[in-house]
Design a protein around this motif. Sequence first.
Motif, PDB file in Angstrom:
ATOM      1  N   GLN A 196       0.839  -1.204   0.000  1.00 44.12           N
ATOM      2  CA  GLN A 196       0.000   0.000   0.000  1.00 44.12           C
ATOM      3  C   GLN A 196       0.872   1.252   0.000  1.00 44.12           C
ATOM      4  O   GLN A 196       0.657   2.180  -0.752  1.00 44.12           O
ATOM      5  N   ALA A 197       1.893   1.278   0.884  1.00 44.17           N
ATOM      6  CA  ALA A 197       2.762   2.447   0.988  1.00 44.17           C
ATOM      7  C   ALA A 197       3.915   2.384  -0.006  1.00 44.17           C
ATOM      8  O   ALA A 197       4.542   3.397  -0.285  1.00 44.17           O
ATOM      9  N   GLY A 198       4.196   1.185  -0.528  1.00 43.01           N
ATOM     10  CA  GLY A 198       5.294   1.035  -1.481  1.00 43.01           C
ATOM     11  C   GLY A 198       6.665   1.158  -0.844  1.00 43.01           C
ATOM     12  O   GLY A 198       7.626   1.562  -1.492  1.00 43.01           O
ATOM     13  N   ARG A 199       6.753   0.797   0.437  1.00 40.52           N
ATOM     14  CA  ARG A 199       8.037   0.904   1.129  1.00 40.52           C
ATOM     15  C   ARG A 199       8.086  -0.077   2.300  1.00 40.52           C
ATOM     16  O   ARG A 199       7.079  -0.634   2.711  1.00 40.52           O
ATOM     17  N   THR A 200       9.283  -0.243   2.857  1.00 41.28           N
ATOM     18  CA  THR A 200       9.466  -1.077   4.033  1.00 41.28           C
ATOM     19  C   THR A 200       9.157  -0.253   5.275  1.00 41.28           C
ATOM     20  O   THR A 200       9.575   0.884   5.399  1.00 41.28           O
ATOM     21  N   ILE A 201       8.413  -0.854   6.195  1.00 43.74           N
ATOM     22  CA  ILE A 201       8.009  -0.213   7.435  1.00 43.74           C
ATOM     23  C   ILE A 201       8.688  -0.945   8.589  1.00 43.74           C
ATOM     24  O   ILE A 201       8.779  -2.167   8.579  1.00 43.74           O
ATOM     25  N   VAL A 202       9.167  -0.217   9.589  1.00 43.36           N
ATOM     26  CA  VAL A 202       9.760  -0.816  10.784  1.00 43.36           C
ATOM     27  C   VAL A 202       8.758  -0.649  11.918  1.00 43.36           C
ATOM     28  O   VAL A 202       8.256   0.446  12.157  1.00 43.36           O
ATOM     29  N   ALA A 203       8.465  -1.761  12.621  1.00 43.04           N
ATOM     30  CA  ALA A 203       7.475  -1.727  13.696  1.00 43.04           C
ATOM     31  C   ALA A 203       8.027  -2.383  14.952  1.00 43.04           C
ATOM     32  O   ALA A 203       8.738  -3.376  14.866  1.00 43.04           O
ATOM     33  N   PRO A 204       7.694  -1.832  16.121  1.00 40.44           N
ATOM     34  CA  PRO A 204       8.086  -2.483  17.370  1.00 40.44           C
ATOM     35  C   PRO A 204       7.413  -3.851  17.484  1.00 40.44           C
ATOM     36  O   PRO A 204       6.256  -4.011  17.101  1.00 40.44           O
ATOM     37  N   LEU A 205       8.122  -4.835  18.004  1.00 40.88           N
ATOM     38  CA  LEU A 205       7.575  -6.186  18.105  1.00 40.88           C
ATOM     39  C   LEU A 205       6.475  -6.328  19.154  1.00 40.88           C
ATOM     40  O   LEU A 205       5.664  -7.227  19.066  1.00 40.88           O
ATOM     41  N   GLN A 206       6.430  -5.472  20.165  1.00 38.56           N
ATOM     42  CA  GLN A 206       5.455  -5.651  21.225  1.00 38.56           C
ATOM     43  C   GLN A 206       4.054  -5.187  20.843  1.00 38.56           C
ATOM     44  O   GLN A 206       3.123  -5.391  21.593  1.00 38.56           O
ATOM     45  N   ILE A 207       3.868  -4.564  19.692  1.00 41.59           N
ATOM     46  CA  ILE A 207       2.533  -4.135  19.265  1.00 41.59           C
ATOM     47  C   ILE A 207       1.714  -5.376  18.913  1.00 41.59           C
ATOM     48  O   ILE A 207       2.148  -6.225  18.155  1.00 41.59           O
ATOM     49  N   ARG A 208       0.515  -5.461  19.478  1.00 47.87           N
ATOM     50  CA  ARG A 208      -0.351  -6.618  19.255  1.00 47.87           C
ATOM     51  C   ARG A 208      -1.658  -6.179  18.598  1.00 47.87           C
ATOM     52  O   ARG A 208      -2.266  -5.192  19.010  1.00 47.87           O
ATOM     53  N   ALA A 209      -2.057  -6.936  17.619  1.00 45.10           N
ATOM     54  CA  ALA A 209      -3.322  -6.667  16.935  1.00 45.10           C
ATOM     55  C   ALA A 209      -4.478  -7.254  17.751  1.00 45.10           C
ATOM     56  O   ALA A 209      -4.404  -8.397  18.208  1.00 45.10           O
ATOM     57  N   ASN A 210      -5.520  -6.477  17.934  1.00 41.98           N
ATOM     58  CA  ASN A 210      -6.703  -6.950  18.658  1.00 41.98           C
ATOM     59  C   ASN A 210      -7.634  -7.766  17.773  1.00 41.98           C
ATOM     60  O   ASN A 210      -8.475  -8.498  18.281  1.00 41.98           O
ATOM     61  N   PHE A 211      -7.510  -7.603  16.453  1.00 44.92           N
ATOM     62  CA  PHE A 211      -8.394  -8.286  15.515  1.00 44.92           C
ATOM     63  C   PHE A 211      -7.560  -9.055  14.503  1.00 44.92           C
ATOM     64  O   PHE A 211      -6.431  -8.690  14.211  1.00 44.92           O
ATOM     65  N   GLY A 212      -8.157 -10.103  13.955  1.00 43.73           N
ATOM     66  CA  GLY A 212      -7.469 -10.916  12.961  1.00 43.73           C
ATOM     67  C   GLY A 212      -8.244 -10.965  11.661  1.00 43.73           C
ATOM     68  O   GLY A 212      -9.400 -10.503  11.578  1.00 43.73           O
ATOM     69  N   ILE A 213      -7.614 -11.541  10.655  1.00 39.76           N
ATOM     70  CA  ILE A 213      -8.266 -11.694   9.361  1.00 39.76           C
ATOM     71  C   ILE A 213      -9.520 -12.537   9.536  1.00 39.76           C
ATOM     72  O   ILE A 213      -9.494 -13.590  10.170  1.00 39.76           O
ATOM     73  N   GLY A 214     -10.625 -12.017   9.007  1.00 41.13           N
ATOM     74  CA  GLY A 214     -11.914 -12.684   9.114  1.00 41.13           C
ATOM     75  C   GLY A 214     -12.812 -12.134  10.207  1.00 41.13           C
ATOM     76  O   GLY A 214     -14.011 -12.415  10.236  1.00 41.13           O
ATOM     77  N   ASP A 215     -12.255 -11.332  11.121  1.00 42.93           N
ATOM     78  CA  ASP A 215     -13.079 -10.735  12.186  1.00 42.93           C
ATOM     79  C   ASP A 215     -13.981  -9.643  11.621  1.00 42.93           C
ATOM     80  O   ASP A 215     -13.570  -8.870  10.752  1.00 42.93           O
ATOM     81  N   VAL A 216     -15.195  -9.572  12.149  1.00 45.55           N
ATOM     82  CA  VAL A 216     -16.138  -8.519  11.770  1.00 45.55           C
ATOM     83  C   VAL A 216     -16.055  -7.429  12.838  1.00 45.55           C
ATOM     84  O   VAL A 216     -16.131  -7.705  14.037  1.00 45.55           O
ATOM     85  N   VAL A 217     -15.846  -6.197  12.377  1.00 37.00           N
ATOM     86  CA  VAL A 217     -15.632  -5.061  13.279  1.00 37.00           C
ATOM     87  C   VAL A 217     -16.532  -3.892  12.883  1.00 37.00           C
ATOM     88  O   VAL A 217     -17.101  -3.868  11.797  1.00 37.00           O
ATOM     89  N   ARG A 218     -16.603  -2.927  13.790  1.00 39.53           N
ATOM     90  CA  ARG A 218     -17.401  -1.723  13.579  1.00 39.53           C
ATOM     91  C   ARG A 218     -16.538  -0.514  13.948  1.00 39.53           C
ATOM     92  O   ARG A 218     -15.732  -0.583  14.864  1.00 39.53           O
ATOM     93  N   HIS A 219     -16.722   0.591  13.213  1.00 44.64           N
ATOM     94  CA  HIS A 219     -15.980   1.819  13.524  1.00 44.64           C
ATOM     95  C   HIS A 219     -16.596   2.476  14.759  1.00 44.64           C
ATOM     96  O   HIS A 219     -17.813   2.502  14.912  1.00 44.64           O
TER      97      HIS A 219
END
Length: 126
Positions: free
Chosen positions: A10-33
């Motif tokens: 999407q951004a067309g570049r490499t992104i560096v992220a801290p390892l301790q960040i955890r996603a609350n949702f996974g692929i297939g989860d239904v969410v609401r804004h």
Amino acid sequence: MERAEFFSSQAGRTIVAPLQIRANFGIGDVVRHRMFAFRGVVFDVDPVFANSEEWYESIPEDIRPRRDQPFYHLLAENDDSSYVAYVSQANLISDAEGGPVDHPTVRQLFDSFKDGRYRMRAALTH
């Protein structure tokens, strides 16, 4: 702090992220804004913001989310249309409604809906 790299198409570049960040949702989860009247199914997750600078700056500063959190790609829907959305973790909640998402692309990526979430098509998993 340990960090990991990932390439964002999407951004067309490499992104560096801290390892301790955890996603609350996974692929297939239904969410609401949290603030806007739409819901969707997660089809991809970025561990931190990985969209364009132009996209980020287009969000009004008083509601602009932090970059250092997971961002979710959603097949989204509201009362008027279906579209793809890119939303920060802070702006999402689980969808209490729990029903299927009526987006035309859902059937291309997912093959079933059970217990409030979608299952990715086997041909698309690795």
